[in-house]
Design a protein around this motif. Structure first.
Motif, PDB file in Angstrom:
ATOM      1  N   PHE A 194      -8.914 -14.239 -24.309  1.00 37.15           N
ATOM      2  CA  PHE A 194      -8.183 -14.968 -25.338  1.00 37.15           C
ATOM      3  C   PHE A 194      -7.719 -16.314 -24.790  1.00 37.15           C
ATOM      4  O   PHE A 194      -7.170 -16.409 -23.696  1.00 37.15           O
ATOM      5  N   SER A 195      -7.936 -17.386 -25.566  1.00 40.93           N
ATOM      6  CA  SER A 195      -7.470 -18.722 -25.204  1.00 40.93           C
ATOM      7  C   SER A 195      -7.454 -19.579 -26.459  1.00 40.93           C
ATOM      8  O   SER A 195      -8.138 -19.276 -27.437  1.00 40.93           O
ATOM      9  N   LYS A 196      -6.672 -20.648 -26.422  1.00 35.12           N
ATOM     10  CA  LYS A 196      -6.571 -21.528 -27.579  1.00 35.12           C
ATOM     11  C   LYS A 196      -7.774 -22.466 -27.622  1.00 35.12           C
ATOM     12  O   LYS A 196      -8.112 -23.085 -26.608  1.00 35.12           O
ATOM     13  N   PRO A 197      -8.408 -22.619 -28.774  1.00 33.52           N
ATOM     14  CA  PRO A 197      -9.521 -23.564 -28.879  1.00 33.52           C
ATOM     15  C   PRO A 197      -9.046 -24.995 -28.677  1.00 33.52           C
ATOM     16  O   PRO A 197      -7.870 -25.318 -28.859  1.00 33.52           O
ATOM     17  N   LEU A 198      -9.955 -25.855 -28.276  1.00 30.65           N
ATOM     18  CA  LEU A 198      -9.626 -27.258 -28.073  1.00 30.65           C
ATOM     19  C   LEU A 198      -9.499 -27.984 -29.407  1.00 30.65           C
ATOM     20  O   LEU A 198     -10.097 -27.602 -30.408  1.00 30.65           O
ATOM     21  N   ASP A 199      -8.701 -29.056 -29.407  1.00 32.91           N
ATOM     22  CA  ASP A 199      -8.572 -29.942 -30.569  1.00 32.91           C
ATOM     23  C   ASP A 199      -8.175 -29.189 -31.830  1.00 32.91           C
ATOM     24  O   ASP A 199      -8.850 -29.240 -32.857  1.00 32.91           O
ATOM     25  N   THR A 200      -7.079 -28.479 -31.763  1.00 33.23           N
ATOM     26  CA  THR A 200      -6.561 -27.796 -32.948  1.00 33.23           C
ATOM     27  C   THR A 200      -5.286 -28.481 -33.403  1.00 33.23           C
ATOM     28  O   THR A 200      -4.543 -29.055 -32.602  1.00 33.23           O
ATOM     29  N   SER A 201      -5.017 -28.408 -34.689  1.00 35.02           N
ATOM     30  CA  SER A 201      -3.856 -29.077 -35.263  1.00 35.02           C
ATOM     31  C   SER A 201      -2.695 -28.123 -35.478  1.00 35.02           C
ATOM     32  O   SER A 201      -1.738 -28.474 -36.153  1.00 35.02           O
ATOM     33  N   TYR A 202      -2.766 -26.926 -34.924  1.00 36.56           N
ATOM     34  CA  TYR A 202      -1.704 -25.957 -35.145  1.00 36.56           C
ATOM     35  C   TYR A 202      -1.110 -25.512 -33.811  1.00 36.56           C
ATOM     36  O   TYR A 202      -1.700 -25.674 -32.748  1.00 36.56           O
ATOM     37  N   THR A 203       0.088 -24.938 -33.899  1.00 35.65           N
ATOM     38  CA  THR A 203       0.746 -24.358 -32.731  1.00 35.65           C
ATOM     39  C   THR A 203       0.437 -22.869 -32.690  1.00 35.65           C
ATOM     40  O   THR A 203       0.609 -22.167 -33.685  1.00 35.65           O
ATOM     41  N   LEU A 204      -0.039 -22.400 -31.553  1.00 35.85           N
ATOM     42  CA  LEU A 204      -0.456 -21.004 -31.412  1.00 35.85           C
ATOM     43  C   LEU A 204       0.649 -20.203 -30.723  1.00 35.85           C
ATOM     44  O   LEU A 204       1.069 -20.531 -29.608  1.00 35.85           O
ATOM     45  N   HIS A 205       1.121 -19.167 -31.415  1.00 38.18           N
ATOM     46  CA  HIS A 205       2.129 -18.261 -30.872  1.00 38.18           C
ATOM     47  C   HIS A 205       1.464 -16.896 -30.652  1.00 38.18           C
ATOM     48  O   HIS A 205       1.022 -16.258 -31.613  1.00 38.18           O
ATOM     49  N   ALA A 206       1.387 -16.452 -29.409  1.00 39.63           N
ATOM     50  CA  ALA A 206       0.783 -15.162 -29.078  1.00 39.63           C
ATOM     51  C   ALA A 206       1.887 -14.131 -28.859  1.00 39.63           C
ATOM     52  O   ALA A 206       2.742 -14.310 -27.987  1.00 39.63           O
ATOM     53  N   GLN A 590      -5.224  -7.911 -21.378  1.00 34.68           N
ATOM     54  CA  GLN A 590      -5.341  -9.223 -20.759  1.00 34.68           C
ATOM     55  C   GLN A 590      -3.963  -9.777 -20.405  1.00 34.68           C
ATOM     56  O   GLN A 590      -2.987  -9.584 -21.123  1.00 34.68           O
ATOM     57  N   ASN A 591      -3.910 -10.483 -19.292  1.00 36.21           N
ATOM     58  CA  ASN A 591      -2.677 -11.150 -18.864  1.00 36.21           C
ATOM     59  C   ASN A 591      -2.617 -12.537 -19.509  1.00 36.21           C
ATOM     60  O   ASN A 591      -3.524 -13.353 -19.344  1.00 36.21           O
ATOM     61  N   LEU A 592      -1.537 -12.815 -20.250  1.00 28.95           N
ATOM     62  CA  LEU A 592      -1.416 -14.085 -20.975  1.00 28.95           C
ATOM     63  C   LEU A 592      -0.486 -15.080 -20.305  1.00 28.95           C
ATOM     64  O   LEU A 592      -0.231 -16.152 -20.855  1.00 28.95           O
ATOM     65  N   GLU A 593       0.021 -14.764 -19.119  1.00 31.01           N
ATOM     66  CA  GLU A 593       1.056 -15.607 -18.520  1.00 31.01           C
ATOM     67  C   GLU A 593       0.567 -17.007 -18.188  1.00 31.01           C
ATOM     68  O   GLU A 593       1.334 -17.962 -18.260  1.00 31.01           O
ATOM     69  N   ASN A 594      -0.676 -17.156 -17.820  1.00 30.67           N
ATOM     70  CA  ASN A 594      -1.179 -18.456 -17.372  1.00 30.67           C
ATOM     71  C   ASN A 594      -1.899 -19.235 -18.460  1.00 30.67           C
ATOM     72  O   ASN A 594      -2.575 -20.231 -18.164  1.00 30.67           O
ATOM     73  N   LEU A 595      -1.767 -18.817 -19.701  1.00 29.24           N
ATOM     74  CA  LEU A 595      -2.426 -19.535 -20.788  1.00 29.24           C
ATOM     75  C   LEU A 595      -1.742 -20.877 -21.035  1.00 29.24           C
ATOM     76  O   LEU A 595      -0.512 -20.975 -21.019  1.00 29.24           O
ATOM     77  N   GLU A 596      -2.544 -21.893 -21.281  1.00 31.94           N
ATOM     78  CA  GLU A 596      -2.020 -23.226 -21.568  1.00 31.94           C
ATOM     79  C   GLU A 596      -1.998 -23.470 -23.069  1.00 31.94           C
ATOM     80  O   GLU A 596      -2.864 -22.997 -23.804  1.00 31.94           O
ATOM     81  N   GLN A 597      -0.987 -24.222 -23.522  1.00 25.76           N
ATOM     82  CA  GLN A 597      -0.828 -24.614 -24.928  1.00 25.76           C
ATOM     83  C   GLN A 597      -0.699 -23.394 -25.844  1.00 25.76           C
ATOM     84  O   GLN A 597      -1.070 -23.456 -27.009  1.00 25.76           O
ATOM     85  N   VAL A 598      -0.191 -22.302 -25.303  1.00 24.28           N
ATOM     86  CA  VAL A 598       0.053 -21.098 -26.099  1.00 24.28           C
ATOM     87  C   VAL A 598       1.463 -20.620 -25.799  1.00 24.28           C
ATOM     88  O   VAL A 598       1.834 -20.447 -24.636  1.00 24.28           O
ATOM     89  N   GLN A 599       2.268 -20.445 -26.844  1.00 26.50           N
ATOM     90  CA  GLN A 599       3.619 -19.935 -26.678  1.00 26.50           C
ATOM     91  C   GLN A 599       3.565 -18.408 -26.742  1.00 26.50           C
ATOM     92  O   GLN A 599       3.317 -17.835 -27.799  1.00 26.50           O
ATOM     93  N   VAL A 600       3.782 -17.769 -25.597  1.00 21.63           N
ATOM     94  CA  VAL A 600       3.634 -16.323 -25.473  1.00 21.63           C
ATOM     95  C   VAL A 600       5.006 -15.661 -25.561  1.00 21.63           C
ATOM     96  O   VAL A 600       5.981 -16.128 -24.954  1.00 21.63           O
ATOM     97  N   SER A 601       5.071 -14.583 -26.320  1.00 22.04           N
ATOM     98  CA  SER A 601       6.306 -13.798 -26.422  1.00 22.04           C
ATOM     99  C   SER A 601       5.939 -12.325 -26.515  1.00 22.04           C
ATOM    100  O   SER A 601       4.799 -11.972 -26.819  1.00 22.04           O
ATOM    101  N   SER A 602       6.917 -11.479 -26.277  1.00 23.43           N
ATOM    102  CA  SER A 602       6.685 -10.034 -26.298  1.00 23.43           C
ATOM    103  C   SER A 602       7.262  -9.374 -27.537  1.00 23.43           C
ATOM    104  O   SER A 602       7.157  -8.153 -27.682  1.00 23.43           O
ATOM    105  N   ALA A 603       7.883 -10.160 -28.412  1.00 19.36           N
ATOM    106  CA  ALA A 603       8.487  -9.609 -29.626  1.00 19.36           C
ATOM    107  C   ALA A 603       8.240 -10.559 -30.786  1.00 19.36           C
ATOM    108  O   ALA A 603       8.198 -11.785 -30.609  1.00 19.36           O
ATOM    109  N   ILE A 604       8.087  -9.998 -31.964  1.00 21.70           N
ATOM    110  CA  ILE A 604       7.788 -10.802 -33.152  1.00 21.70           C
ATOM    111  C   ILE A 604       8.981 -11.673 -33.518  1.00 21.70           C
ATOM    112  O   ILE A 604       8.809 -12.850 -33.897  1.00 21.70           O
ATOM    113  N   ASN A 605      10.206 -11.133 -33.419  1.00 25.02           N
ATOM    114  CA  ASN A 605      11.375 -11.928 -33.796  1.00 25.02           C
ATOM    115  C   ASN A 605      11.530 -13.141 -32.892  1.00 25.02           C
ATOM    116  O   ASN A 605      11.976 -14.208 -33.330  1.00 25.02           O
ATOM    117  N   THR A 606      11.124 -13.028 -31.608  1.00 28.43           N
ATOM    118  CA  THR A 606      11.196 -14.173 -30.697  1.00 28.43           C
ATOM    119  C   THR A 606      10.256 -15.283 -31.137  1.00 28.43           C
ATOM    120  O   THR A 606      10.617 -16.469 -31.114  1.00 28.43           O
TER     121      THR A 606
END
Length: 643
Positions: A194-206, A590-606
């Motif tokens: 899993f990774s964020k595609p290049l040149d996207t106009s949205y913010t990705l929250h995982a 998969q480990n998501l800690e080192n993903l770039e341009q992706v805001q990772v959280s462990s809870a939906i409310n966060t």
């Protein structure tokens, strides 16, 4: 700081007017003559200085008052993005694959995720929701809440790339609209991470949901390993992820009837074999007891009464040794018959599934026409050339299949190359053999076959066995004088699988989501249709009618694991079984800690708190109104109390 109506700020230029009036005021102090001026002069100077300070202070407060009013009407605010005149867009991808059945702290991951969405979303706010099976576009939570609560699990998860692409399509083309994609999943490992595609106009929250226990035991597969003395040997393979409970009970059923039961100790093995007296198990299932994922604790299989494949062997010479072919097809699975070419009854060809043309010196035009018609109706042909073959008649037959046989070459060659990926040898070899005795031939025919698939080849790469759809062609005679191929074990899976392809009877079970094909040996009318029945549901699969069989192909349908009865109108013919793919059984993430341009959280409310903070608008016009009132009070105090 940003402004909702920035054009009003042009009014600040009007503050120049009171400054001009102050600097060029027409009112002046008048001098009065007096006899004793020493005292009066001092008082005049003091009054003039006080008046000037008071006027400057009054001017300053009034300008600040007017400036605050102008700023208030311009409606200033602070936000991370320009939110006015734009509608924020939120797309939610909700993974409903079977791995989301795993239990978290508050129950199954999927069910808890749906509950948290209901708790954190505004019921009236516009959203779009994507799952592995459905999409809800431009809607709100209030409209789809019931559908989400009843959302079923999907047998196959979308690849991450496909899920992102499917979600992206629900965003509008508005360039200034804030876009947020919330990707909710357990992020089970896939071939492509899993990774964020290049040149996207949205913010990705995982949002990565994590199960409490990462262990699971599944029924991986089942196979029939032998039939001896009326008994059936059934081998069951289990697979485990993470720590196991040690022993796992395994049961075999036919419908609700228990046939056998055993226990597998994972510290020793993951395989067990059952010896059953039943040879006909149409509604069989393997059941295990495991506290992990529920969906893979059952595997359905159908062992129907075997349908015999009709094989017609045609040969030319009386002294030709055909005993090896007779031995190969001396099996209850085949209805084998052999005939000389001169005695061939052409009317029986249409009732066969496989024709073997064994070392004919010439192929009559009448036979060519009959075979071509036979192939068009779904039949299969295996062709073995004669060392004295009439190439003109051979090529007349092979030309429609883009094959050309050239003049024979007498040269000893070894058959040393096996195409392990070829359909004939799929699941035949456990590994690629590199050191074994190779068959050899004394002569062969070079064949040009650009569009064909080579199953076996000589050491120089020239084909020994080529296939083109329903035609298989050996390039060398197989009699003992010319070749020792009939003495090698390789001939058994080769001929057997060619015959099996001619009548693809239903396997023990099929996997949902894959392209599955099987033949039903039944003669039907032109407008006849076969159906699949499961409980109260009836499905008409993709099917193709031939002279003496119907080929059924299924992909996405059926989508529920279980037993499906093949029926001709109301008449049951056979039973086929479908199971969910076992890819979801592996609880590896998969480990998501080192993903770039992706805001990772462990809870939906966060994740939604982050979105709210990013899009929150702080209106400041009230503060400027308060400042204006403060400056008004200051001016009144200056005018009244300043001396």
């Amino acid at each position: 700081m940003q402004f909702k109506h920035p054009e009003i700020l042009y009014a600040l230029f009007l503050l120049v007017i009171p400054i001009i009036v102050h600097l060029f005021q027409l009112r002046k102090f008048q001098k009065e003559s007096f006899t004793n001026v020493a005292f009066l002069k001092q008082i005049t100077l003091q009054t003039r200085k006080s008046s000037q300070i008071k006027k400057w202070l009054t001017l300053l407060t009034r300008m600040l008052l007017l400036a605050c009013l102008i700023f208030a009407f311009a409606q200033p605010y602070t936000a991370s993005k320009n939110q006015f005149n734009t509608q924020p867009e939120t797309v939610i991808y909700l993974d409903n694959s079977y791995s989301m059945e795993a239990k978290g702290e508050k129950g199954p991951l999927l069910k808890r995720a749906i509950q948290e969405l209901i708790e954190n979303l505004d019921p009236e706010a516009p959203i779009s929701v994507v799952t592995n099976t459905t999409s809800f576009s431009n809607t709100n939570l209030k409209s789809i809440q019931n559908e989400l609560l009843q959302l079923p699990y999907a047998p196959n998860a979308l690849p991450f790339e496909a899920a992102l692409l499917k979600s992206e399509k629900l965003f509008s083309n508005k360039p200034n609209s804030p876009k947020n994609l919330v990707f909710i999943s357990d992020f089970q490992e896939q071939q492509k991470p899993f990774s964020k595609p290049l040149d996207t106009s949205y913010t990705l929250h995982a949002v990565k949901l994590k199960p409490q226990v990462e262990s699971n035991v599944s029924v991986d597969s089942v196979a029939v390993t032998g039939k001896e003395l009326g008994k059936l040997k059934l081998r069951v393979f289990l697979k485990a992820t993470g720590p196991t409970a040690g022993t796992v009970p395994v049961s075999v059923y036919n419908n609700q009837t228990l046939l056998a039961k055993a226990t597998i100790d994972f510290s020793e093995t993951n395989v067990t074999t059952f010896t059953l007296t039943e040879n006909h198990i149409p509604n069989g299932k393997i059941v295990i007891e495991d506290a992990g994922l529920p969906f893979d604790n059952v595997l359905y299989f159908s062992l129907n009464k075997p349908e015999k494949t009709k094989v017609l062997h045609i040969h030319h010479q009386d002294n030709l040794d055909v005993s090896y072919i007779e031995r190969l097809f001396n099996n209850p699975e085949f209805e084998f018959s052999t005939t000389f070419l001169n005695n061939l009854n052409y009317s029986v060809i249409e009732n066969q599934q496989l024709l073997i043309l064994n070392e004919l010196t010439t192929i009559p035009s009448s036979l060519i026409n009959a075979i071509q018609s036979f192939i068009k109706r779904g039949g299969y042909v295996l062709m073995i050339p004669n060392s004295l073959a009439n190439l003109q008649t051979y090529n007349a037959f092979l030309e429609p299949y883009n094959m050309v046989m050239q003049a024979g070459i007498t040269s000893e060659k070894r058959v040393s190359k096996i195409s392990y990926a070829h359909p004939l040898y799929k699941n035949v070899f456990e590994k690629q053999e590199t050191n074994f005795q190779y068959p050899k031939v004394a002569s062969y025919y070079p064949v040009k076959a650009n569009t064909s698939s080579v199953a076996l080849a000589f050491e120089d790469g020239k084909p020994f066995l080529v296939t083109q759809n329903q035609l298989a062609l050996f390039t060398s005679p197989l009699n003992k004088t010319n070749s020792n191929f009939s003495e090698y074990d390789l001939i058994v899976p080769t001929f057997y699988n060619i015959a099996q392809q001619s009548l693809k009877t239903a396997r023990l079970y099929f996997t949902i989501g894959e392209e599955n094909s099987f033949d039903v040996p039944v003669a039907m009318q032109a407008d006849g249709v076969l159906t699949l029945h499961y409980n109260e549901q009836t499905t008409i699969p993709l099917q193709q009618y031939f002279n003496n069989k119907v080929t059924i192909t299924t992909t996405d349908i059926p989508d529920v694991a279980g037993f499906y009865q093949v029926q001709d109108k109301q008449n049951p013919i056979s039973t086929v079984s479908y199971n969910y793919a076992r890819a979801e059984s592996k609880l590896s993430y998969q480990n998501l800690e080192n993903l770039e341009q992706v805001q990772v959280s462990s809870a939906i409310n966060t994740a939604f708190d982050t979105i709210k903070s990013d899009t929150k608008i702080n209106a400041l016009w009230k503060w400027f109104v308060i400042f204006a009132l403060v400056f008004t009070c200051i001016e009144m105090l200056i005018l009244k109390y300043f001396k």
